[in-house]
Design an enzyme around this catalytic site. Sequence first.
Site, mmCIF file in Angstrom:
data_model
loop_
_atom_site.group_PDB
_atom_site.id
_atom_site.type_symbol
_atom_site.label_atom_id
_atom_site.label_comp_id
_atom_site.label_asym_id
_atom_site.label_seq_id
_atom_site.Cartn_x
_atom_site.Cartn_y
_atom_site.Cartn_z
ATOM 1 N N ASP A 113 40.286 52.299 66.514
ATOM 2 C CA ASP A 113 40.705 53.509 67.215
ATOM 3 C C ASP A 113 39.494 54.125 67.933
ATOM 4 O O ASP A 113 38.536 54.546 67.286
ATOM 5 C CB ASP A 113 41.276 54.492 66.179
ATOM 6 C CG ASP A 113 42.076 55.600 66.834
ATOM 7 O OD1 ASP A 113 42.047 55.718 68.071
ATOM 8 O OD2 ASP A 113 42.747 56.353 66.102
ATOM 9 N N ASP A 114 39.553 54.159 69.243
ATOM 10 C CA ASP A 114 38.467 54.743 70.063
ATOM 11 C C ASP A 114 37.178 53.923 70.010
ATOM 12 O O ASP A 114 36.085 54.477 70.192
ATOM 13 C CB ASP A 114 38.153 56.194 69.654
ATOM 14 C CG ASP A 114 39.283 57.160 69.973
ATOM 15 O OD1 ASP A 114 40.293 56.729 70.540
ATOM 16 O OD2 ASP A 114 39.124 58.353 69.661
ATOM 17 N N HIS A 123 51.305 56.631 64.812
ATOM 18 C CA HIS A 123 51.237 57.470 66.015
ATOM 19 C C HIS A 123 52.326 57.186 67.044
ATOM 20 O O HIS A 123 52.130 57.397 68.251
ATOM 21 C CB HIS A 123 49.839 57.386 66.661
ATOM 22 C CG HIS A 123 49.421 58.713 67.235
ATOM 23 N ND1 HIS A 123 48.225 58.936 67.865
ATOM 24 C CD2 HIS A 123 50.095 59.911 67.263
ATOM 25 C CE1 HIS A 123 48.162 60.192 68.253
ATOM 26 N NE2 HIS A 123 49.273 60.806 67.904
ATOM 27 N N LYS A 145 47.099 53.609 61.085
ATOM 28 C CA LYS A 145 47.574 54.661 61.992
ATOM 29 C C LYS A 145 48.811 54.180 62.747
ATOM 30 O O LYS A 145 48.807 53.093 63.324
ATOM 31 C CB LYS A 145 46.460 54.987 62.975
ATOM 32 C CG LYS A 145 46.832 56.018 64.030
ATOM 33 C CD LYS A 145 45.601 56.393 64.828
ATOM 34 C CE LYS A 145 45.918 57.353 65.944
ATOM 35 N NZ LYS A 145 44.688 57.799 66.640
ATOM 36 N N SER A 158 46.861 60.735 64.339
ATOM 37 C CA SER A 158 45.392 60.731 64.393
ATOM 38 C C SER A 158 44.787 61.494 63.225
ATOM 39 O O SER A 158 45.380 62.456 62.724
ATOM 40 C CB SER A 158 44.915 61.361 65.705
ATOM 41 O OG SER A 158 45.304 60.554 66.777
ATOM 42 N N HIS A 165 37.846 56.826 65.350
ATOM 43 C CA HIS A 165 38.280 58.111 65.918
ATOM 44 C C HIS A 165 37.592 59.220 65.122
ATOM 45 O O HIS A 165 37.402 59.075 63.916
ATOM 46 C CB HIS A 165 39.805 58.184 65.760
ATOM 47 C CG HIS A 165 40.476 59.302 66.495
ATOM 48 N ND1 HIS A 165 40.320 60.618 66.154
ATOM 49 C CD2 HIS A 165 41.331 59.284 67.553
ATOM 50 C CE1 HIS A 165 41.058 61.358 66.969
ATOM 51 N NE2 HIS A 165 41.680 60.576 67.835
ATOM 52 N N CYS A 211 45.712 57.071 72.764
ATOM 53 C CA CYS A 211 46.312 56.509 71.562
ATOM 54 C C CYS A 211 47.798 56.164 71.603
ATOM 55 O O CYS A 211 48.175 55.000 71.547
ATOM 56 C CB CYS A 211 46.037 57.473 70.415
ATOM 57 S SG CYS A 211 46.604 56.827 68.874
ATOM 58 N N ARG A 225 49.387 52.300 71.847
ATOM 59 C CA ARG A 225 50.032 51.642 70.696
ATOM 60 C C ARG A 225 51.458 51.214 71.034
ATOM 61 O O ARG A 225 51.917 50.147 70.619
ATOM 62 C CB ARG A 225 50.017 52.585 69.490
ATOM 63 C CG ARG A 225 48.649 52.623 68.846
ATOM 64 C CD ARG A 225 48.330 53.931 68.148
ATOM 65 N NE ARG A 225 46.882 54.100 68.174
ATOM 66 C CZ ARG A 225 46.057 53.659 67.215
ATOM 67 N NH1 ARG A 225 46.544 53.081 66.143
ATOM 68 N NH2 ARG A 225 44.751 53.804 67.337
ATOM 69 N N LYS A 239 37.342 56.786 76.973
ATOM 70 C CA LYS A 239 38.698 57.213 76.592
ATOM 71 C C LYS A 239 39.275 58.255 77.543
ATOM 72 O O LYS A 239 38.598 59.220 77.885
ATOM 73 C CB LYS A 239 38.633 57.811 75.184
ATOM 74 C CG LYS A 239 39.935 58.420 74.679
ATOM 75 C CD LYS A 239 39.781 58.902 73.235
ATOM 76 C CE LYS A 239 41.064 59.559 72.738
ATOM 77 N NZ LYS A 239 40.983 59.891 71.298
ATOM 78 N N ASP A 258 42.432 50.550 70.673
ATOM 79 C CA ASP A 258 43.480 51.197 71.476
ATOM 80 C C ASP A 258 42.987 51.739 72.809
ATOM 81 O O ASP A 258 43.759 51.859 73.756
ATOM 82 C CB ASP A 258 44.166 52.299 70.666
ATOM 83 C CG ASP A 258 43.220 53.431 70.289
ATOM 84 O OD1 ASP A 258 41.994 53.209 70.287
ATOM 85 O OD2 ASP A 258 43.708 54.542 69.998
ATOM 86 N N ASN A 259 41.717 52.129 72.860
ATOM 87 C CA ASN A 259 41.162 52.671 74.105
ATOM 88 C C ASN A 259 39.659 52.851 73.941
ATOM 89 O O ASN A 259 39.114 52.686 72.852
ATOM 90 C CB ASN A 259 41.820 54.004 74.500
ATOM 91 C CG ASN A 259 41.889 55.014 73.367
ATOM 92 O OD1 ASN A 259 42.965 55.327 72.858
ATOM 93 N ND2 ASN A 259 40.734 55.486 72.932
#
Lengths: 473, 473
Positions: free
Chosen positions: A43-44, A142, A140, A165, A242, A83, A87, A315, A294-295
């Site tokens: 994540d991130d 989301h 996660k 998150s 994240h 996010c 996803r 991001k 994810d990003n």
Amino acid sequence: MANKILFPRIYILASLLLLVSSTNSFGQKNSQNTPNFVIIFADDLGYGDLGVYGHPTIRTPHLDQMAHEGQKWTNFYVGASVCTPSRAALLTGRLPIRSGMSSAKSRVLFPNSKNGLPANEITLAEQLKKAGYSTACIGKWHLGHKEQYLPTNNGFDYYFGIPYSNDMDHVGKRNYKELAKEGQKAIVKEDYNVPLLRNTKIIEQPANQNTITKRYSEEAVSFIKENKDKPFFVYLAHNLPHIPLFASKDFLGKSKRGLYGDVLEEIDNGVGKIIQALKEEGLAENTIVVFTSDNGPWLPFKTHGGSAGLLRAGKGSTWEGGMREPGIFWSPGKIKPGVISDIGSTMDLFTTFSNMAGVPIPDDRVIDGIDLTTTLLEHGQSPRESMLYYRENELYAVRLGDYKAHFITKGVYGQFGGKEIHNPPILYNLSEDPSEQFDIAEDHPEVLTKINELVAAHKSKLIKGKDMLAERE
Amino acid sequence: MANKILFPRIYILASLLLLVSSTNSFGQKNSQNTPNFVIIFADDLGYGDLGVYGHPTIRTPHLDQMAHEGQKWTNFYVGASVCTPSRAALLTGRLPIRSGMSSAKSRVLFPNSKNGLPANEITLAEQLKKAGYSTACIGKWHLGHKEQYLPTNNGFDYYFGIPYSNDMDHVGKRNYKELAKEGQKAIVKEDYNVPLLRNTKIIEQPANQNTITKRYSEEAVSFIKENKDKPFFVYLAHNLPHIPLFASKDFLGKSKRGLYGDVLEEIDNGVGKIIQALKEEGLAENTIVVFTSDNGPWLPFKTHGGSAGLLRAGKGSTWEGGMREPGIFWSPGKIKPGVISDIGSTMDLFTTFSNMAGVPIPDDRVIDGIDLTTTLLEHGQSPRESMLYYRENELYAVRLGDYKAHFITKGVYGQFGGKEIHNPPILYNLSEDPSEQFDIAEDHPEVLTKINELVAAHKSKLIKGKDMLAERE
């Protein structure tokens, strides 16, 4: 004369061997050899945050080894630079604008959001269930935290994780920027009242985020061991790196890179445990493990955010740093080792893995995923030639082959410049100029023509899904 | 009781094994096991330009493999951010300000320069000659082109190469920026009348730069094969990817990264040939191969220059992008594989290799090189704790441990900002903030105090060499 007699025999033998070998690879009809899939989703994470993608001080020996033994993709994209839509793109194989999982009014889902992934969307887990897979979502989600939207209602037999998150449900008195400035000791799990669910029930609140990465990896290993005798799909979506950043005591304070490095090194350690479990169970050769994120990195958080390496921005933006991620594929003897600089996307996992499992691709909707099998197994040219870069519900940029045209640019959240419309668009050759520095639009009108045609064709057929992110309670 | 008797025996056995193993490693006294050294030195290569250092489209499979099998150093520094002084630093193990090979009046040596490396400087080649090594310099010299300054007068038995930068002796009508804009086809070798020397004689002028990379690698392979029965040292200093860029027809137009990628992929191919030759001759286990470059990418040349990856700025500057380079060490069974994020420098090769060859370090002068043997062989903490960043004859910055203080900053040649004096200095934690973005001087006065002490100690003992770069004919 001997040759004339021998040749046909050799030919028949070779053909038979070829036949055996093709049914032993990821053939659609041989359920015995249907591969398992493990997707590990950070994540991130920034493009430049792994050792093998160039980070100088973050130690990721297990991911480096995976990349060396498998395929390291260097032009691998997510479906959105934030996010929730990213996803949704991975799990449905569709641009989030089609499913209503991107919105002009809300970047992501929040704890007071009313909706989630529409029931009529088909997830990769639902696809694989059709072929009898055991499926687990760990980490996660989301894509909606109400029961009807949870993983267990979207094709997953099992769920263990935080449904959104890790910075949501904020109850601490101070915000994270202040906390981060005081150093990691000031951040306590009680500042974030996020729930931890098993299936649909809250089992811990606030979730102890200090141990969450470790527990996610352990859950993945347990699920693999329990399901080793049938095909399985594990979607392990870490809540970290994240912000707020947390690491367990074995990793806290250990990385030269600081807390962000501690977190990544713990994720890498978990990857190592999963690989080890697959080897111990004799599953490595029939399991494809993918690692991506994810990003891009959340840059305003300074050293608590990651690095996109040589890519621009992070991001939230449609510059490369926002949407290009590490993409590592591993399966010894199956995935042909190498560095792949062709284009691929998280959306392609839906199509590729469905095909490998012998499950037909839905034909009642547009699927943006493309089958990458020949590239993964044989280094064939990736069939993906383009990428669409949406930000919320607007098409900001388009990549076609080496070229990327920006119609609109905007910095990362709160930084690096406001919204700019480019008419005519600006154009970069990403293969020659990965940092998007040198506009060559004037020299390549023919490329802009082709990209405009692609955009027109895309828009003429686009049916936007009903906005599932905007409504709050 | 049995234990008491057994233990000493095991201890003695272990001690004997240790003794055997230590004389079999790079012991100073066992001339049988004196290792061979091959230093492959690129020109203007960026930190981010190799696959394994994060470049998305430049294919460097041989260097990636070397890094995987050997050590990939991620905090490896050159002695200066431009050609002549950087090369002097590598070969003498000394900061170029001590040898007079850096100057406030001239960045490098030119074809009309009068001088070169002073005769009383001791090169690594001269050191290794004392232990009976066969020595070859292949490629770019740039430490003086008059006969008395050439490699054959500086410890090398053999020289084959262009004695300075490949953009000198410019006789073409247009400058390179114009040529580069027109694409690679416009650049012809006749535009640069650089000579190619064998030992001290010009054998070709203009040197055919289209084939120069290939020929340099082939010369290195030939020298290795001819000298396989004695210890040898090959210093292979490519003229490329310094501009103007050239590649032979097998590589021209092949890289997705364009001409710059073609050049690097040809260098990588040559690395592969050298590794292959060492393996074929059974020399791999007793030869240490190092790959690095003289300074960061020449950014004003846009896509004809390289990329420093996540590091700031490039060639000419004392930001990390100017002075931190890939550093790969390879010797199967000797160099312990791994990623090393400790500090090292090209100057350390002088000291490390002299020690490995059993040649005493000169004690009549300051040597800045530090012995990295324990890190290379055993992953011991690197004994190098600091780096001094000179630009021309001024100390711009100092690294101590994780921290780097800038007293002066200035962009790369002609770009990225003019000269700025920082009083108090600005301070970065390079391990946490490799891109030098977040000044933390205010939070760490104790670090600045230590760095100021280090600077004072350095300056109090500094004897500047007579300027060897300024005088022209």
